[in-house]
Design a protein around this motif. Structure first.
Motif, PDB file in Angstrom:
ATOM      1  N   LEU A 238       0.828  -1.209   0.000  1.00 13.25           N
ATOM      2  CA  LEU A 238       0.000   0.000   0.000  1.00 13.25           C
ATOM      3  C   LEU A 238       0.863   1.260   0.000  1.00 13.25           C
ATOM      4  CD1 LEU A 238      -2.793  -1.057   2.524  1.00 13.25           C
ATOM      5  CD2 LEU A 238      -2.965  -0.924   0.040  1.00 13.25           C
ATOM      6  N   PHE A 239       1.921   1.244   0.768  1.00 12.57           N
ATOM      7  CA  PHE A 239       2.813   2.401   0.781  1.00 12.57           C
ATOM      8  C   PHE A 239       3.452   2.630  -0.590  1.00 12.57           C
ATOM      9  CE2 PHE A 239       3.283   1.951   5.565  1.00 12.57           C
ATOM     10  CZ  PHE A 239       2.680   3.172   5.841  1.00 12.57           C
ATOM     11  N   LEU A 240       3.918   1.539  -1.217  1.00 10.32           N
ATOM     12  CA  LEU A 240       4.636   1.678  -2.482  1.00 10.32           C
ATOM     13  C   LEU A 240       3.728   2.033  -3.646  1.00 10.32           C
ATOM     14  CD1 LEU A 240       7.177  -1.279  -2.225  1.00 10.32           C
ATOM     15  CD2 LEU A 240       7.587   1.158  -1.824  1.00 10.32           C
ATOM     16  N   LEU A 241       2.401   1.912  -3.443  1.00  8.14           N
ATOM     17  CA  LEU A 241       1.492   2.366  -4.495  1.00  8.14           C
ATOM     18  C   LEU A 241       1.590   3.877  -4.708  1.00  8.14           C
ATOM     19  CD1 LEU A 241      -1.730   0.254  -3.784  1.00  8.14           C
ATOM     20  CD2 LEU A 241      -0.131   0.007  -5.702  1.00  8.14           C
TER      21      LEU A 241
ATOM     22  N   ALA B 285       9.793 -10.251   0.682  1.00  9.22           N
ATOM     23  CA  ALA B 285       9.972  -8.817   0.915  1.00  9.22           C
ATOM     24  C   ALA B 285      10.967  -8.231  -0.088  1.00  9.22           C
ATOM     25  CB  ALA B 285      10.441  -8.573   2.345  1.00  9.22           C
ATOM     26  N   LEU B 286      12.060  -8.934  -0.321  1.00 15.24           N
ATOM     27  CA  LEU B 286      13.033  -8.459  -1.307  1.00 15.24           C
ATOM     28  C   LEU B 286      12.413  -8.407  -2.704  1.00 15.24           C
ATOM     29  CD1 LEU B 286      16.188 -10.453  -0.114  1.00 15.24           C
ATOM     30  CD2 LEU B 286      15.624  -8.069   0.372  1.00 15.24           C
ATOM     31  N   ALA B 287      11.646  -9.449  -3.038  1.00 12.70           N
ATOM     32  CA  ALA B 287      11.013  -9.483  -4.356  1.00 12.70           C
ATOM     33  C   ALA B 287       9.998  -8.353  -4.508  1.00 12.70           C
ATOM     34  CB  ALA B 287      10.335 -10.835  -4.572  1.00 12.70           C
ATOM     35  N   GLU B 288       9.274  -8.046  -3.435  1.00 10.58           N
ATOM     36  CA  GLU B 288       8.297  -6.965  -3.502  1.00 10.58           C
ATOM     37  C   GLU B 288       8.969  -5.635  -3.802  1.00 10.58           C
ATOM     38  OE1 GLU B 288       4.446  -5.517  -0.895  1.00 10.58           O
ATOM     39  OE2 GLU B 288       6.295  -6.059   0.173  1.00 10.58           O
ATOM     40  N   LEU B 289      10.071  -5.356  -3.144  1.00  9.40           N
ATOM     41  CA  LEU B 289      10.781  -4.107  -3.402  1.00  9.40           C
ATOM     42  C   LEU B 289      11.311  -4.057  -4.838  1.00  9.40           C
ATOM     43  CD1 LEU B 289      12.781  -3.700  -0.046  1.00  9.40           C
ATOM     44  CD2 LEU B 289      10.704  -2.494  -0.745  1.00  9.40           C
ATOM     45  N   VAL B 290      11.844  -5.179  -5.299  1.00  7.99           N
ATOM     46  CA  VAL B 290      12.399  -5.216  -6.666  1.00  7.99           C
ATOM     47  C   VAL B 290      11.292  -5.027  -7.693  1.00  7.99           C
ATOM     48  CG1 VAL B 290      13.564  -6.669  -8.357  1.00  7.99           C
ATOM     49  CG2 VAL B 290      14.394  -6.593  -5.995  1.00  7.99           C
ATOM     50  N   VAL B 291      10.132  -5.667  -7.484  1.00 13.89           N
ATOM     51  CA  VAL B 291       9.027  -5.569  -8.450  1.00 13.89           C
ATOM     52  C   VAL B 291       8.504  -4.140  -8.518  1.00 13.89           C
ATOM     53  CG1 VAL B 291       6.646  -6.264  -8.872  1.00 13.89           C
ATOM     54  CG2 VAL B 291       8.360  -7.982  -8.294  1.00 13.89           C
ATOM     55  N   PHE B 292       8.275  -3.511  -7.365  1.00 20.65           N
ATOM     56  CA  PHE B 292       7.788  -2.133  -7.385  1.00 20.65           C
ATOM     57  C   PHE B 292       8.838  -1.187  -7.974  1.00 20.65           C
ATOM     58  CE2 PHE B 292       4.436  -3.560  -4.563  1.00 20.65           C
ATOM     59  CZ  PHE B 292       3.377  -2.717  -4.894  1.00 20.65           C
ATOM     60  N   HIS B 293      10.108  -1.513  -7.785  1.00 17.18           N
ATOM     61  CA  HIS B 293      11.155  -0.690  -8.394  1.00 17.18           C
ATOM     62  C   HIS B 293      11.131  -0.802  -9.917  1.00 17.18           C
ATOM     63  CE1 HIS B 293      15.039   1.301  -8.891  1.00 17.18           C
ATOM     64  NE2 HIS B 293      15.428   0.276  -9.651  1.00 17.18           N
ATOM     65  N   MET B 294      10.824  -1.994 -10.435  1.00 17.36           N
ATOM     66  CA  MET B 294      10.854  -2.217 -11.869  1.00 17.36           C
ATOM     67  C   MET B 294       9.596  -1.673 -12.555  1.00 17.36           C
ATOM     68  SD  MET B 294      12.441  -6.079 -11.949  1.00 17.36           S
ATOM     69  CE  MET B 294      12.258  -6.166 -13.730  1.00 17.36           C
ATOM     70  N   VAL B 295       8.423  -1.837 -11.935  1.00 17.47           N
ATOM     71  CA  VAL B 295       7.183  -1.423 -12.591  1.00 17.47           C
ATOM     72  C   VAL B 295       6.836   0.031 -12.300  1.00 17.47           C
ATOM     73  CG1 VAL B 295       6.297  -3.771 -12.518  1.00 17.47           C
ATOM     74  CG2 VAL B 295       5.716  -2.189 -10.677  1.00 17.47           C
ATOM     75  N   GLY B 296       7.426   0.621 -11.270  1.00 16.42           N
ATOM     76  CA  GLY B 296       7.108   1.988 -10.908  1.00 16.42           C
ATOM     77  C   GLY B 296       8.201   2.950 -11.333  1.00 16.42           C
ATOM     78  N   PRO B 297       8.144   4.131 -10.758  1.00 13.59           N
ATOM     79  CA  PRO B 297       9.179   5.120 -11.093  1.00 13.59           C
ATOM     80  C   PRO B 297      10.532   4.803 -10.495  1.00 13.59           C
ATOM     81  CG  PRO B 297       7.711   5.974  -9.405  1.00 13.59           C
ATOM     82  CD  PRO B 297       7.133   4.678  -9.848  1.00 13.59           C
TER      83      PRO B 297
END
Length: 450
Positions: A122-125, A160-172
């Motif tokens: 939710l935060f990374l959205l 948790a690591l995968a979540e950060l990497v995915v949001f980094h790749m699909v987001g800004p």
């Protein structure tokens, strides 16, 4: 017919579920009232009831760290307001821990893992520069690793690591992503180290118990050897005097010599008995009582004794005491006895409220006493509270004791229907068995030789 049976079974299950909900609501309501009356004392008592050996200060620091990270993440997203997504994330994180510590819900690693992943998502959205929200994953990774097994904590760390990497790749993109990834791994490693420390604590306690038992066995063997030596020496000389007295009477008819021999035998016998009493006294064991052990039904007489002695006690027993096993009834009686004795000793003139409740699932006893005048309740160095807590723990229950809203509060909960420990000593655990065996062995040998 089958449909009727299925309907009756579903109705019974629904009634049972409804009853459990009602009981849980009443229990949670009482815990909430306790927390409102004395937040600090209730927090410490509720944390001590958790099946974790972490001090309340450690849990409090972890909760505060998580709250700080969440608040900082929400503050960074002020530009997204009036969006409720950051508020939903912080509510999901922060209000989990009052549920754990106030309402007594036991922490589970899988729900904590899901809460961490969902709240961080939710935060990374709503991305922000130099985001503080990944520290939520760092703290939760440490908590999950501290209370859960590795087959749960390691997959959560990877997720948790995968979540950060995915949001980094699909987001800004996430600033300093590598630092966040390392921080999550370090958080998990800190939790694993804390769990290892807890396991080492368990091992040390077990080793200490073994060493204590071995020391007690060695002391009993030493005392048994001393008693054996005393008996063997005294009986051998005593029997010699008795043999001389018999010989004097049968052969020489010398009464005076026989009397002298009997006097010496009597003196040696008394001396041997004194030595045996002194040596056996080192065991520190009292003789086994011939009367039955007290039970829950004897609490009324116990309260009456204290009332006649001048103690003001408001006593109420709720439930059927006949369903309480003997071991549980004895534990409840001893806890009540020790608590009332402590009141009479440390808080004379206090008013005591004693409540014992028996249900199908558990038996509880609560003792609250006022603190008269300016008297301060002192935590003594004796074994009173430790002994009460040990009695409750041996039966699978819990006990908490401490100040609460200007009074002293003791609460014990013991589940029913679980196997307890027998209160009567067996032949294997009798500390005087070796003494009796030694005495019987020596006596038999002398009887065979005479």
């Amino acid at each position: 017919m089958l449909r009727v049976i299925m309907f009756a079974a579903s109705a019974a299950l629904s009634a049972r579920a409804a009853w459990q909900i009602v009981v849980g609501w009443q229990h949670g309501k009482q815990r909430l009232l306790d927390f409102m009356r004395d937040p600090s004392g209730a927090f410490h008592r509720h944390v001590e009831e958790m099946p974790l050996d972490y001090p309340p200060s450690v849990i409090l620091v972890a909760d505060l760290t998580l709250a700080i990270a969440s608040i900082a993440a929400v503050a960074q997203r002020h530009s997204y307001f009036p969006s409720l997504v950051p508020l939903l994330a912080i509510l999901l994180v922060i209000f989990t821990y009052p549920i754990l510590t106030v309402f007594g819900v036991q922490p589970r690693p899988i729900p904590l893992s899901l809460i961490g992943l969902v709240s961080e998502g939710l935060f990374l959205l709503q991305p922000v520069p130099l985001d503080a929200s990944p520290f939520v994953l760092v703290v939760i990774a440490g908590e999950v690793a501290a209370i859960g097994p590795k087959h749960i904590s390691l997959p959560f760390t990877a997720a948790a690591l995968a979540e950060l990497v995915v949001f980094h790749m699909v987001g800004p993109g996430i600033d300093a992503l590598a630092s966040y990834l390392i921080a999550v791994v370090l958080g998990a490693m800190v939790g694993i180290m804390m769990q290892y420390q807890r396991l080492y604590l368990y091992q040390e306690r077990e080793n200490q118990t073994i060493r204590t038992a071995q020391a007690a066995d060695e002391e009993r063997h030493r005392i048994a050897r001393e008693v054996h030596d005393v008996i063997a020496h005294s009986l051998s000389i005593t029997l010699l005097h008795l043999t001389a007295a018999r010989h004097s009477l049968q052969t020489d008819r010398d009464v005076d010599e026989a009397v002298d021999a009997l006097v010496d035998a009597e003196r040696l016998g008394r001396q041997a008995m004194a030595d045996i009493r002194r040596t056996v006294g080192l065991l520190g064991e009292r003789p086994s009582p011939v009367t039955p052990e007290p039970s829950l039904d004897d609490v009324t007489d116990l309260v009456d004794d204290f009332v006649r002695a001048g103690l003001e006690v408001d006593f109420q027993l709720t439930g059927d005491s006949r369903i309480v096993p003997a071991t549980t009834g004895l534990a409840l009686y001893r806890i009540t006895q020790e608590s009332l004795a402590n009141v009479a000793k440390h808080a004379r003139g206090a008013a005591v409220t004693l409540r014992i409740t028996v249900s199908a699932a558990e038996a509880t006893v609560t003792i609250d006493n006022t603190v008269p005048g300016w008297q301060v309740i002192r935590r003594g160095g004796g074994m009173g509270i430790a002994g009460m807590r040990q009695r409750a723990n041996l039966l699978g229950g819990t006990l908490s004791a401490g100040p609460a809203s200007g009074s002293w509060h003791v609460a014990a909960r013991i589940p029913l229907g679980k196997p307890g420990l027998s209160c009567a000593p067996t032949g294997q655990d009798d500390p005087l068995r070796l003494v009796r065996d030694a005495f019987s062995s020596v006596t038999r040998k002398f009887q065979e030789s005479v």
